[in-house]
Design an enzyme around this catalytic site. Structure first.
Site, PDB file in Angstrom:
ATOM      1  N   GLY A 185      18.928  -8.486  19.231  1.00 25.38           N
ATOM      2  CA  GLY A 185      18.167  -8.512  18.189  1.00 25.38           C
ATOM      3  C   GLY A 185      18.924  -7.059  17.189  1.00 25.38           C
ATOM      4  CB  THR A 190       5.106  -7.580   5.853  1.00 19.02           C
ATOM      5  OG1 THR A 190       5.779  -8.398   6.916  1.00 19.02           O
ATOM      6  CG2 THR A 190       4.864  -9.108   4.733  1.00 19.02           C
ATOM      7  CE1 TYR A 249       1.035 -12.601  16.537  1.00 17.31           C
ATOM      8  CE2 TYR A 249      -0.367 -13.611  17.829  1.00 17.31           C
ATOM      9  CZ  TYR A 249      -0.259 -13.514  16.967  1.00 17.31           C
ATOM     10  OH  TYR A 249      -1.092 -13.957  15.866  1.00 17.31           O
ATOM     11  CE  LYS A 261       7.699  -4.526   8.318  1.00 21.11           C
ATOM     12  NZ  LYS A 261       7.770  -4.443   9.186  1.00 21.11           N
ATOM     13  CG  ASN A 312       5.248   0.070   8.453  1.00 19.21           C
ATOM     14  OD1 ASN A 312       4.951   0.744   8.863  1.00 19.21           O
ATOM     15  ND2 ASN A 312       4.414  -1.007   9.861  1.00 19.21           N
TER      16      ASN A 312
HETATM   17  P1  NAP Z   1      14.666 -10.122  10.800  1.00 21.08           P
HETATM   18  O1  NAP Z   1      15.105  -8.924   9.877  1.00 21.08           O
HETATM   19  O2  NAP Z   1      15.051 -11.865  10.553  1.00 21.08           O
HETATM   20  O3  NAP Z   1      15.904 -10.128  12.058  1.00 21.08           O
HETATM   21  C1  NAP Z   1      15.938 -11.230  12.767  1.00 21.08           C
HETATM   22  C2  NAP Z   1      16.831 -11.683  13.964  1.00 21.08           C
HETATM   23  O4  NAP Z   1      17.383 -12.365  15.345  1.00 21.08           O
HETATM   24  C3  NAP Z   1      18.752 -10.254  13.234  1.00 21.08           C
HETATM   25  O5  NAP Z   1      18.747  -9.781  14.725  1.00 21.08           O
HETATM   26  C4  NAP Z   1      19.127 -12.182  13.729  1.00 21.08           C
HETATM   27  O6  NAP Z   1      20.428 -12.224  13.968  1.00 21.08           O
HETATM   28  C5  NAP Z   1      18.600 -12.772  14.957  1.00 21.08           C
HETATM   29  N1  NAP Z   1      18.582 -13.812  15.194  1.00 21.08           N
HETATM   30  C6  NAP Z   1      17.993 -14.612  14.091  1.00 21.08           C
HETATM   31  N2  NAP Z   1      18.294 -16.161  14.655  1.00 21.08           N
HETATM   32  C7  NAP Z   1      19.555 -16.134  15.177  1.00 21.08           C
HETATM   33  C8  NAP Z   1      20.289 -17.442  16.017  1.00 21.08           C
HETATM   34  N3  NAP Z   1      20.080 -18.565  15.779  1.00 21.08           N
HETATM   35  N4  NAP Z   1      20.645 -17.120  17.346  1.00 21.08           N
HETATM   36  C9  NAP Z   1      20.696 -15.453  17.435  1.00 21.08           C
HETATM   37  N5  NAP Z   1      20.117 -14.703  17.023  1.00 21.08           N
HETATM   38  C10 NAP Z   1      19.499 -14.753  15.930  1.00 21.08           C
HETATM   39  O7  NAP Z   1      13.487 -10.329  11.302  1.00 21.08           O
HETATM   40  P2  NAP Z   1      12.580  -9.308  12.172  1.00 21.08           P
HETATM   41  O8  NAP Z   1      11.969  -8.913  10.528  1.00 21.08           O
HETATM   42  O9  NAP Z   1      13.656  -8.234  12.677  1.00 21.08           O
HETATM   43  O10 NAP Z   1      11.794  -9.901  13.723  1.00 21.08           O
HETATM   44  C11 NAP Z   1      12.789 -10.174  14.129  1.00 21.08           C
HETATM   45  C12 NAP Z   1      11.398 -10.547  15.145  1.00 21.08           C
HETATM   46  O11 NAP Z   1      10.708  -9.550  15.515  1.00 21.08           O
HETATM   47  C13 NAP Z   1      10.158 -11.759  14.632  1.00 21.08           C
HETATM   48  O12 NAP Z   1      10.378 -12.930  15.893  1.00 21.08           O
HETATM   49  C14 NAP Z   1       9.367 -11.067  14.768  1.00 21.08           C
HETATM   50  O13 NAP Z   1       8.439 -11.982  14.574  1.00 21.08           O
HETATM   51  C15 NAP Z   1       9.284 -10.096  15.033  1.00 21.08           C
HETATM   52  N6  NAP Z   1       8.169  -8.436  14.878  1.00 21.08           N
HETATM   53  C16 NAP Z   1       7.301  -8.699  15.801  1.00 21.08           C
HETATM   54  C17 NAP Z   1       6.420  -7.438  14.973  1.00 21.08           C
HETATM   55  C18 NAP Z   1       5.739  -7.121  15.638  1.00 21.08           C
HETATM   56  O14 NAP Z   1       4.884  -6.301  15.782  1.00 21.08           O
HETATM   57  N7  NAP Z   1       4.243  -7.665  17.334  1.00 21.08           N
HETATM   58  C19 NAP Z   1       6.443  -6.339  14.367  1.00 21.08           C
HETATM   59  C20 NAP Z   1       7.932  -6.599  12.890  1.00 21.08           C
HETATM   60  C21 NAP Z   1       8.729  -7.704  14.350  1.00 21.08           C
HETATM   61  P3  NAP Z   1      21.616 -11.929  13.080  1.00 21.08           P
HETATM   62  O15 NAP Z   1      21.634 -10.219  12.870  1.00 21.08           O
HETATM   63  O16 NAP Z   1      23.221 -12.132  13.741  1.00 21.08           O
HETATM   64  O17 NAP Z   1      21.144 -12.633  11.592  1.00 21.08           O
END
Ligand code: NAP
Length: 300
Positions: A142, A77, A243, A81, A102
């Protein structure tokens, strides 16, 4: 575990011979993977061989040497990754294109990489909404790691269109470029997350919204886009990768849209890892129970 017969004690399986698995990350304490993976291993009488391991990015090399010697497989994680990529002997095309792995299987000290997040999302969409990616139009809010890991899989599965909206539009464009190369048949468009007219267009055309920003993890977070956008399309299925309940989910519920949180994505990505490692069918309902009984989770 021991069996006692005629006063002689035989170990059923020595710790040394037991295949071990871990999830690594920083942080990792929140991970529910041990709960669900150990439930699956226990289901097949394979003990509880799966643990959490906090690995700092600067200690990654050390972990690699340890894993080659001691592990049968591991999950990764944030922030690992992509760090694993140079160490892999083989990697699946979608994981290579996404630059995100992953799940690693260790065979004779060599690493074989996969990404199961996309499969997790695909199965969650099937379970929550009864739909498959082929021919569907997706809008992503996102473009971080989760969007990368899942978008290539959706494209590989025949998604018709993928619309990418991100705060940092350059990241959306970079992902779009890679997606177009990977799956030329899939239509890909980008927008800034605050470009409302363009988002209206995306929301109207899409079948499924994937909320893949990290906004909503904290209660004080604003919604990632104006929630009125959800009124643009009453047929839209809203999948939030987070979630617990977020403002996006609350509004989708009020509008009587089909919506779901990220739980099944998480369970099914783990289920796929288990199947890759063991070749056995994942006992998904037991993994759900293991997941629910594990340590309270703060992130996702
Ligand atoms: P990440 O790589 O850090 O990406 C975060 C994303 O959120 C980016 O697109 C970022 O935009 C955006 N963001 C953050 N703060 C923001 C703000 N203030 N305003 C607008 N956009 C914002 O994180 P990730 O690993 O992709 O995770 C993203 C989400 O997916 C998380 O909520 C996580 O819990 C969820 N997730 C769920 C699973 C599952 O199995 N259910 C698995 C993985 C992740 P910028 O590019 O502009 O920074």
């Amino acid at each position: 575990m021991y069996i006692i017969t005629c006063f002689v004690i035989y170990p059923v399986k020595s710790e040394k011979n037991m295949k071990k698995y871990v999830v690594i990350g920083d942080p990792v304490a929140h991970s529910r993977s041990p709960g669900m993976q150990n439930a699956a291993f226990a289901h097949y009488g394979l003990g509880r061989p799966y643990d959490r391991l906090l690995v700092k990015a600067e200690k990654f090399e050390e972990f690699v040497s340890f894993a080659r010697r001691e592990l049968a497989g591991f999950n990764l994680t944030v922030p690992h990754k992509s760090l694993i990529l140079p160490y892999l002997k083989t990697v699946t095309p979608a994981a290579a294109a996404a630059g995100s792995v992953n799940t690693v299987t260790v065979i004779d000290g060599e690493f074989h990489g996969d990404s199961t997040d996309g499969y997790g999302l695909e199965m969650a969409l099937k379970r929550n909404f009864g739909i498959s990616p082929a021919g569907k139009r997706f809008v992503f809010a996102g473009c971080g790691g989760a969007a990368h890991a899942t978008a290539f899989h959706l494209a590989e599965q025949g998604a018709k269109s993928i619309f990418l909206a991100n705060r940092t539009v350059a990241k959306a464009e970079e992902l779009a470029g890679k997606l177009k190369e990977f799956a030329p048949e899939t239509e890909v468009e980008t927008a800034a997350l605050n470009d409302i007219p363009r988002l209206q267009e995306f929301f109207r055309k899409a079948d499924v919204l994937i909320q893949a920003t990290s906004l909503g993890l904290r209660e004080s977070d604003p919604p990632p886009f104006p929630l009125e956008l959800l009124e643009e399309n009453r047929e839209l299925c809203v999948y939030d990768t987070i979630y617990h309940e977020t403002p996006v989910q609350k509004r989708a519920k009020e509008l009587d849209l089909k919506y779901a949180d990220g739980m099944w994505m998480l369970i099914y990505q783990g289920a796929r890892s288990f199947e890759i490692w063991t070749g056995k069918s994942a006992p998904v309902e037991e993994m759900l129970r293991g997941f629910q009984e594990d340590t309270p989770c703060v992130l996702y």
